[in-house]
Design an enzyme around this catalytic site. Structure first.
Site, mmCIF file in Angstrom:
data_model
loop_
_atom_site.group_PDB
_atom_site.id
_atom_site.type_symbol
_atom_site.label_atom_id
_atom_site.label_comp_id
_atom_site.label_asym_id
_atom_site.label_seq_id
_atom_site.Cartn_x
_atom_site.Cartn_y
_atom_site.Cartn_z
ATOM 1 C CG ASP A 1 15.318 37.290 -13.769
ATOM 2 O OD1 ASP A 1 15.146 36.944 -14.946
ATOM 3 O OD2 ASP A 1 14.417 37.785 -13.051
ATOM 4 C CB CYS B 1 -0.900 0.056 1.243
ATOM 5 S SG CYS B 1 -1.974 -1.371 1.475
#
Length: 495
Positions: free
Chosen positions: A440, A34
């Protein structure tokens, strides 16, 4: 993590979905495996054992739980945060390389022998490349069984199985149901797609997920003809090994709705992998955000809209070309340059559902372009043609399996490639979660607004505390400017 039994037991008892894909719980009494968040009553601790992969569970003789469907868990975030041989191998296996090229092909791409790769994967994942590829084939088969009306023989070969017999045996072994039984169960609970040949599925992710920057960025930078935002979904064309396709991806509260149309169903595994990579769906946002929140100046941005992902690309070469076209120009100008390239050199496609017209041209198609016909400065023409030549002859490879530092060095050696271009390719094409853009303009403005150092060197020094998640810090810093990349587009209108 699967070796920390106490921690794994706690996660299972609390049904903590954050650990889905990190490890798998195998129940000794039922022989079922599971995901940690399985809704059934947890077994006793002494009846649990833990594995690092679904393939390891299957190899040990456990079958997948029918309730929690562990084979559909998000992938482990570990493979996207590392650049070693095991992580690169996992990304290649996820892209279906073993099915197309075999284990020797996988090893050759990584620069190791097949025996070395087998040994490394067994040590870390409890399963070798063939077992890992088999587990993936089983999941692909399940998707095709449950979401299409393809005959089972076609499903078998499309999923990568060598024979119908092997397909039947694998499906029975992994899911404890025959292929026909899987389809019958799905027919009772799933709505069949309205359009024949279309595959509809859900792409899981770890919460939280902020769709604004993810889909906003993709829509704002979309290349006309290749990408569009339509009816609440990001749509684009895909170039694939056996043909081409189109995909529509739409954010939902607990999954991404994915609608695929493929000319050849054998490309399904790769198409899903590329879509998950594009949207960074295997990330661990809780771990990322916790670390970034440790910086008091960054914490308010994270707290305001947690769960930001790094928008990536479906093709590293495509993004590199687009990054060069976008050097020192506006987003609109970059889209215009790319659209001209697509119209002149891209392969036309039909799209009955929207406005997609072309595949983005691959490096081979661009290798013969006349630089004098490009409406670019002479220096950028040289940058573009040199890049295309390196991509076309294979001397430069950009993709999920690339060695990040080697690729950076190769890019930096090309004319016209400065730090910004190299790092944006590392962030979005290579998937390096620690790529950073201190030069940037938007980042520098955000830093100044927040009281962070605004010079590249000083900001890089301050950002050391954000490692290895600086690419995610970039996504948060970009939110300081009110730019379309930070917001979902208006509903209903194509981009």
């Amino acid at each position: 993590m699967h070796t920390d039994t106490e921690r794994c037991v706690r996660a299972v008892r609390s049904k903590d979905a954050r650990f889905d894909g990190w490890f798998f719980t195998a129940v000794l009494t039922t022989r079922i495996y599971c995901r940690p968040s399985c809704p059934v009553v947890p077994p006793k601790a002494e009846n649990m054992t833990f594995y690092p992969s679904a393939a390891a569970c299957q190899q040990a003789g456990f079958r997948a739980c029918k309730r929690c469907r562990p084979d559909t868990s998000p992938g482990s975030p570990e493979w996207n945060a590392r650049a070693d041989s095991v992580a690169r191998a996992m990304r290649l296996i996820r892209d279906g390389v073993v099915d197309r090229e075999g284990v020797p092909g996988l090893a050759a791409r990584l620069g190791y022998s097949a025996r070395q790769i087998e040994r490394q994967l067994l040590a870390e994942l409890g399963a070798g490349p063939l077992a890992l590829a088999r587990a993936q084939r089983a999941q692909t088969a399940r998707v095709l069984i449950e979401t299409t009306g393809l005959p089972m023989a076609e499903v078998a070969f499309a999923a990568g199985f060598a024979s119908v017999r092997t397909f039947n045996e694998t499906v029975r072994e992994v899911f404890a149901l025959a292929p026909g039984e899987l389809r019958s169960r799905a027919a009772r609970s799933l709505r069949a797609p309205a359009t024949p040949g279309v595959i509809e599925l859900r792409l899981p992710y770890r919460a939280p997920l902020n769709p604004g920057n993810l889909f906003g960025h993709l829509a704002a930078t979309a290349v006309p003809g290749v990408e569009e935002w339509r009816a609440g979904a990001y749509r684009r064309t895909l170039a694939l090994p056996h043909g081409h396709g189109t995909v529509a991806l739409a954010p939902r509260p607990d999954h991404i709705a994915c609608r695929l149309s493929l000319t050849d169903p054998r490309d399904l595994t790769l198409a899903i992998s590329r879509c998950r990579w594009l949207l960074d769906l295997d990330a661990d946002p809780v771990a990322v955000d916790e670390q970034l929140c440790a910086d008091p100046l960054l914490a308010p941005l994270v707290g305001a809209a947690p769960g930001r992902r790094v928008p990536r690309t479906v093709d590293g070469a495509e993004f590199a070309v687009r990054a060069v076209l976008g050097q020192q120009v506006s987003t609109a100008a970059a889209r215009t340059h790319a659209a001209r390239l697509v119209t002149a050199h891209g392969t036309p496609v039909d799209d009955p559902e929207g406005g997609l017209t072309h595949l983005f041209p691959d490096p081979a198609a661009l290798a013969g372009l006349d630089p004098e016909r490009l409406a670019l400065p002479r220096s950028r023409r040289r940058t573009l043609t040199t890049l295309v030549g390196a991509l076309a002859d294979g001397s430069l490879r950009l993709g999920p399996d690339s060695d990040w530092e080697r690729a950076r060095a190769e890019l930096a050696a090309l004319p016209g490639f400065g730090p910004w271009t190299v790092e944006v390719i590392a962030m979005r094409a290579l998937g390096d979660p620690d790529a950073f853009l201190p030069t940037d303009l938007g980042i520098r403005r955000a830093a100044q607004h927040l009281g962070l150092p605004s010079t590249p060197a000083a900001l890089t020094a301050r950002a050391a505390g954000w490692r290895p998640w600086r690419a995610y810090a970039v996504q948060y810093l970009w939110t300081v400017d009110d730019h379309p990349i930070n917001h979902l587009p208006a509903q209903g209108s194509p981009s």
